[in-house]
Scaffold this motif. Structure first.
Motif, short mmCIF file in Angstrom:
data_model
loop_
_atom_site.label_atom_id
_atom_site.label_comp_id
_atom_site.label_asym_id
_atom_site.label_seq_id
_atom_site.Cartn_x
_atom_site.Cartn_y
_atom_site.Cartn_z
N TYR A 201 22.63 48.08 8.21
CA TYR A 201 22.66 49.38 7.55
C TYR A 201 24.10 49.74 7.23
CZ TYR A 201 21.52 54.13 6.26
OH TYR A 201 21.35 55.27 5.55
N VAL A 202 24.33 50.24 6.00
CA VAL A 202 25.69 50.54 5.52
C VAL A 202 25.84 52.03 5.28
CG1 VAL A 202 27.34 50.17 3.65
CG2 VAL A 202 25.96 48.25 4.48
N TYR A 203 26.98 52.56 5.75
CA TYR A 203 27.37 53.95 5.49
C TYR A 203 28.62 53.91 4.62
CZ TYR A 203 24.83 54.40 9.95
OH TYR A 203 23.92 54.31 10.98
N VAL A 204 28.71 54.80 3.64
CA VAL A 204 29.90 54.90 2.79
C VAL A 204 30.38 56.33 2.82
CG1 VAL A 204 30.80 54.73 0.45
CG2 VAL A 204 29.23 52.98 1.30
N ASN A 205 31.66 56.49 3.11
CA ASN A 205 32.30 57.80 3.12
C ASN A 205 33.59 57.69 2.30
OD1 ASN A 205 33.25 60.37 3.59
ND2 ASN A 205 33.67 60.06 5.78
N GLY A 206 33.52 58.13 1.05
CA GLY A 206 34.67 57.95 0.16
C GLY A 206 34.86 56.46 -0.12
N ASN A 207 36.02 55.94 0.25
CA ASN A 207 36.28 54.51 0.09
C ASN A 207 36.15 53.76 1.41
OD1 ASN A 207 36.76 54.62 -2.65
ND2 ASN A 207 38.98 54.90 -2.43
N HIS A 208 35.62 54.44 2.43
CA HIS A 208 35.48 53.77 3.72
C HIS A 208 34.06 53.22 3.86
CE1 HIS A 208 36.31 52.74 7.86
NE2 HIS A 208 35.17 53.33 8.23
N PHE A 209 34.00 51.96 4.29
CA PHE A 209 32.73 51.23 4.42
C PHE A 209 32.48 50.94 5.90
CE2 PHE A 209 30.58 47.20 5.04
CZ PHE A 209 29.61 47.11 4.07
N THR A 210 31.25 51.20 6.35
CA THR A 210 30.85 50.84 7.71
C THR A 210 29.46 50.20 7.66
OG1 THR A 210 32.04 52.73 8.68
CG2 THR A 210 30.38 51.67 10.05
N GLY A 211 29.36 49.03 8.28
CA GLY A 211 28.08 48.34 8.35
C GLY A 211 27.76 48.01 9.81
N GLU A 212 26.47 48.04 10.16
CA GLU A 212 26.06 47.76 11.55
C GLU A 212 24.80 46.92 11.55
OE1 GLU A 212 27.08 51.31 14.47
OE2 GLU A 212 25.98 52.08 12.72
N PHE A 213 24.75 45.98 12.50
CA PHE A 213 23.50 45.25 12.73
C PHE A 213 23.49 44.72 14.16
CE2 PHE A 213 26.34 41.95 11.09
CZ PHE A 213 26.11 40.86 11.92
N ILE A 214 22.30 44.35 14.63
CA ILE A 214 22.12 43.80 15.98
C ILE A 214 21.95 42.29 15.87
CG2 ILE A 214 20.76 43.86 18.10
CD1 ILE A 214 22.28 46.44 17.48
N ALA A 215 22.81 41.57 16.58
CA ALA A 215 22.73 40.11 16.56
C ALA A 215 21.58 39.62 17.42
CB ALA A 215 24.06 39.52 17.05
N ALA A 216 21.27 38.32 17.33
CA ALA A 216 20.17 37.74 18.09
C ALA A 216 20.38 37.86 19.58
CB ALA A 216 19.99 36.27 17.69
N ASN A 217 21.64 37.87 20.01
CA ASN A 217 21.94 38.00 21.45
C ASN A 217 22.09 39.46 21.85
OD1 ASN A 217 24.34 38.67 20.25
ND2 ASN A 217 25.59 37.14 21.32
#
Length: 286
Positions: A201-217
């Protein structure tokens, strides 16, 4: 009778005297001839001595010239050998900053397809590297057959490691406005990181990018980056357990719902798709 004998005696004496005079004259002439011949022989001997001395001097001069020429030739060979050694050393040093590609590759004004194409690099063409870029598999090279610089993608490059050369780090140029509407990164993405699938899932705030996900472990992976002016390119770092590495992603403006990129120090493939779009092929980009 006595007078007749006296006359005969006188005649005989005169003949003897004349014969003696003739012999004396002949002897004197012969002596003169011998003296002239001896003088001529002496003159010839002097000429011969002078010729021999001249020949000896010529031989010594020739030997000296040959020795000088030999010394000059030796010096020339030595100098040429030294120059060849210097040239080889320069080639070795230069060779570390030269790259070729195995396939014809676009060279652009920046690191990505959103940048204008400046030149086409031909396969096998030697290219001088002038700067590196740590966030994507690109280097800045001198434009072949023209002036200026351009950004070369290293997918088909003969080498990708230019560390230790003291080359400057390139600054990301402003992205051209390829689309009046900035690319929208926000929302859910199906992503592939070095071949493994995840949901991000990606969040964008202005020119700032944040992405998050859960790895297999079950590790919580966070991507933090900066978007270009029209949001076509994002560069940054990811945190995965104890790892902290770089990533870069390039939006596909034509499709609008896929991206391609690179991941980590090994420049593994990193791409994503959403809605009805399929996994980009190739995933590695741009």
């Amino acid at each position: 009778m006595k007078a007749s004998k006296l006359t005969l005696a006188i005649v005989l004496a005169a003949a003897i005297l004349l014969q003696a005079c003739g012999a004396s004259n002949e002897l004197s002439s012969t002596q003169s001839t011998l003296e002239a011949q001896e003088a001529r022989i002496g003159e010839l001997e002097n000429q011969l001595s002078a010729a021999q001395a001249q020949a000896a001097n010529a031989g010594r001069n020739r030997d000296s010239e040959q020795a000088t020429a030999g010394s000059a030739a030796d010096q020339a060979v030595s100098s040429a050998t030294e120059n060849e050694a210097v040239d080889e050393a320069e080639i070795l040093v230069l060779g570390n900053g030269v790259v070729t590609v195995s396939e014809d590759t676009n060279c652009r004004s920046g690191p990505g397809i959103v940048y204008d194409k400046v030149a086409i690099v031909m396969a096998g063409e030697e290219l001088e590297v002038v700067a590196t870029y740590p966030f994507a598999p690109y280097v800045v090279i001198k434009v072949p057959r023209s002036a200026g610089n351009c950004w070369l993608w290293l997918e088909y490059a003969s080498q990708t490691d230019f560390s230790g050369l003291g080359l400057p780090e390139a600054t990301l140029p402003p992205t051209p406005i390829a689309d009046p509407d900035p690319f929208n990164w926000s929302g859910n993405w199906r992503i592939w990181v070095e071949g493994d699938p995840y949901m991000m899932y990606v969040y964008v705030n202005g020119n700032h990018f944040t992405g998050e996900f859960i790895a297999a472990n079950q590790d919580h992976v966070v991507l933090s980056g900066t978007l270009s002016a029209n949001h076509q390119v994002v560069t940054g770092t990811f945190q995965w357990g104890g790892r902290s590495e770089s990533f870069v992603a390039f939006a596909r403006v034509i499709a609008g719902n896929i991206f391609v990129g690179q991941w980590g120090p090994g420049l593994g493939d990193f791409c994503g798709a959403r809605a009805d779009a399929q996994q980009p092929s190739p995933c590695l980009g741009p």
